[in-house]
Motif scaffolding. Structure first.
Motif, PDB file in Angstrom:
ATOM      1  N   THR A  81      27.633  40.638  42.073  1.00 20.99           N
ATOM      2  CA  THR A  81      27.397  40.075  43.488  1.00 20.99           C
ATOM      3  C   THR A  81      26.464  40.565  44.303  1.00 20.99           C
ATOM      4  N   THR A  82      26.156  40.218  45.101  1.00 20.09           N
ATOM      5  CA  THR A  82      24.944  40.941  46.069  1.00 20.09           C
ATOM      6  C   THR A  82      25.649  41.995  46.887  1.00 20.09           C
ATOM      7  N   SER A  83      26.962  42.071  47.009  1.00 17.16           N
ATOM      8  CA  SER A  83      27.687  43.048  47.662  1.00 17.16           C
ATOM      9  C   SER A  83      27.765  44.277  46.771  1.00 17.16           C
ATOM     10  N   GLN A  84      27.506  44.106  45.224  1.00 15.16           N
ATOM     11  CA  GLN A  84      27.810  45.244  44.181  1.00 15.16           C
ATOM     12  C   GLN A  84      29.068  45.460  44.074  1.00 15.16           C
ATOM     13  N   LEU A  85      30.113  44.715  44.567  1.00 16.85           N
ATOM     14  CA  LEU A  85      31.606  45.038  44.652  1.00 16.85           C
ATOM     15  C   LEU A  85      32.558  44.384  43.692  1.00 16.85           C
ATOM     16  N   ARG A  88      30.020  38.682  39.583  1.00 19.11           N
ATOM     17  CA  ARG A  88      29.651  37.170  40.042  1.00 19.11           C
ATOM     18  C   ARG A  88      29.934  36.131  38.963  1.00 19.11           C
ATOM     19  N   GLN A 325      37.986  49.394  41.319  1.00 18.81           N
ATOM     20  CA  GLN A 325      36.562  50.417  41.873  1.00 18.81           C
ATOM     21  C   GLN A 325      36.257  51.619  40.868  1.00 18.81           C
ATOM     22  N   ASN A 455      21.073  41.446  39.869  1.00 18.98           N
ATOM     23  CA  ASN A 455      21.485  40.317  40.689  1.00 18.98           C
ATOM     24  C   ASN A 455      20.108  39.398  41.327  1.00 18.98           C
TER      25      ASN A 455
END
Length: 457
Positions: A81-85, A88, A325, A455
């Protein structure tokens, strides 16, 4: 002729999807590689060895020069995802105990029927391969991996190419004309770009190259945004590159013929053309393909193997990791090596054959057990693919080299025969005749942060 095209090539600006990619560098590399072939193409055209509309292959250069950005192995990997967490496009479905299906805007099956009236090159070059490269395209950007299907032809009809020939045993996936197309792009100009190509060698110099014999772009939506109907399409080919307009493949049989209606009809029948069929999905096919990435083009005959990979990817990354994580390297030879099979279709065929044999021995109740199927697939993969990938008897894969392809087919067939006779590959692995490459940690290590797709915003 080609000089004018080179001028256009220097002026055209082509962008590629994704803000994290240096789009200019991709096209610069392709432009440089194509420019280096201009002299060869100019010479061949001047000699009359190729029609005026032939060009160096655009899609072939993208495959070679874009750092793997347009290969299926890249699009098969998960995307953050855009947050890289989080991932997606790879999410877990706790209810079904596997990865969640992902519907996409376009999900269909395309069948390549034939190519007709494809001009013949002159006798000064030897054709090593006839093939079609196809991808999702919006008129300026390539939006998917570039998929290649090899064509066959008969000496009695050298201008006709066909696909999915009748063969003994399984049909090699490289010859499979049934392709799945998936895309979630929202662009109204979304379509499929087809580029017919030949790999060749010059008889006088031994120089190798790849030429485009014509291209065509089939838009998948009309002006109102409605999907085009699922039917057979007869597509007339254009010459030049996808960024040139108004170029004919062979001006000697121009489609702009003057004269009577009959003469114009004759002219149309002599035009290079591609016949394809779009097929809508039934419920089973739609459910199956929804387990694949949102954007991917590939062969239908290997789709079930790609799904196994994605499901195992989900198990390892989403279900079994002690901490979501954690970014540690993962010890998993299947995840580490499966993408290599997408660049070595003969090894993929070996896996298809071995899995089909194993599947035929399973009971109906066992085939409904998803966990058992994955476990059996892993065993087949370890028994079949890993020994082949690391055997010194298997020459490196080289595109359109007949001797190398034949040697690889023989090595693979011999290995599968021994494994079948000995109920497994252990005897072949322990044989003094079976020499393998030195062990490398990359055979075992899956670095998902290094493999994930950037992404695309």
């Amino acid at each position: 002729m080609v000089g004018g095209w080179l001028k256009m090539l220097k002026e055209v600006k082509v962008s590629f999807p994704g803000p994290t990619w240096r789009t200019d560098s991709h096209w610069s590399a392709v432009r440089k590689a194509i420019s280096e072939q201009i002299n060869t193409v100019d010479v061949l055209a001047t000699m009359g060895a190729i029609p005026a509309g032939f060009r160096p292959s655009t899609l072939s250069q993208l495959l070679d020069e874009a750092g793997g950005r347009f290969r299926a192995s890249y699009f098969l990997q998960p995307e953050l995802t855009t947050s890289q967490l989080a991932f997606r496009d790879l999410t877990w479905d706790a209810k079904t105990g596997t990865i969640m299906s992902r519907p996409s805007r376009v999900s269909l099956i395309l069948t390549l029927w034939s190519c007709k009236m494809i001009p013949l090159p002159g006798t000064s070059i030897q054709v090593l391969s006839r093939h079609i490269r196809l991808c999702l395209f919006d008129g300026s950007k390539v939006l998917s991996n570039i998929h290649t299907v090899r064509a066959v032809w008969q000496p009695k009809k050298p201008k006709t190419w066909t696909f999915s020939p009748q063969v003994t045993g399984i049909l090699p996936c490289l010859l499979d004309g049934d392709c799945f197309i998936r895309s979630n792009s929202s662009t109204p100009d979304l379509g499929i770009l087809f580029e017919l190509g030949i790999s060749y060698i010059r008889n006088s110099t031994g120089e190798r190259g790849e030429l485009s014999c014509g291209w065509v772009f089939l838009k998948l939506f009309d002006a109102s945004g409605v999907p085009i109907p699922a039917k057979t399409y007869e597509l007339f080919l254009n010459g030049g590159t996808p960024y040139e307009k108004g170029v004919e493949v062979d001006p000697s049989v121009s489609r702009r013929a003057q004269g009577s209606v009959f003469r114009q009809m004759i002219s149309v029948r002599r035009q290079p053309q591609l016949l394809v069929k779009l097929r809508s999905l039934n419920r089973r096919s739609r459910a199956m393909l929804s387990l694949l990435p949102e954007t991917l083009v590939g062969s239908m005959c290997s789709a079930h193997l790609l799904i196994f990979y994605r499901q195992i990817l989900g198990d390892v990354l989403l279900r079994d990791r002690t901490s979501l994580q954690s970014a540690d390297l993962i010890s998993h030879p299947v995840l580490a090596t499966f993408p290599l099979l997408l660049e070595q279709p003969d090894v993929m065929d070996a896996l298809r054959s071995s899995w089909a044999e194993k599947e035929s021995t399973l009971k109906r109740s066992e085939k409904r057990d998803k966990e058992l199927l994955k476990a059996e697939f892993l065993l087949v993969y370890h028994d079949c693919v890993l020994p082949l990938l690391h055997s010194t008897l298997l020459p490196p894969f080289r595109w359109a080299e007949e001797e190398t392809e034949a040697a690889r087919w023989k090595a693979i067939a011999d290995f599968l025969k021994q494994s079948r006779e000995n109920e497994g590959s252990l005897k072949a692995l322990l044989s003094p005749d079976g020499v393998h490459k030195p062990f490398d940690l990359s055979e075992q290590t899956y670095d998902f942060l290094g493999e994930i797709r950037k992404n695309s915003g």
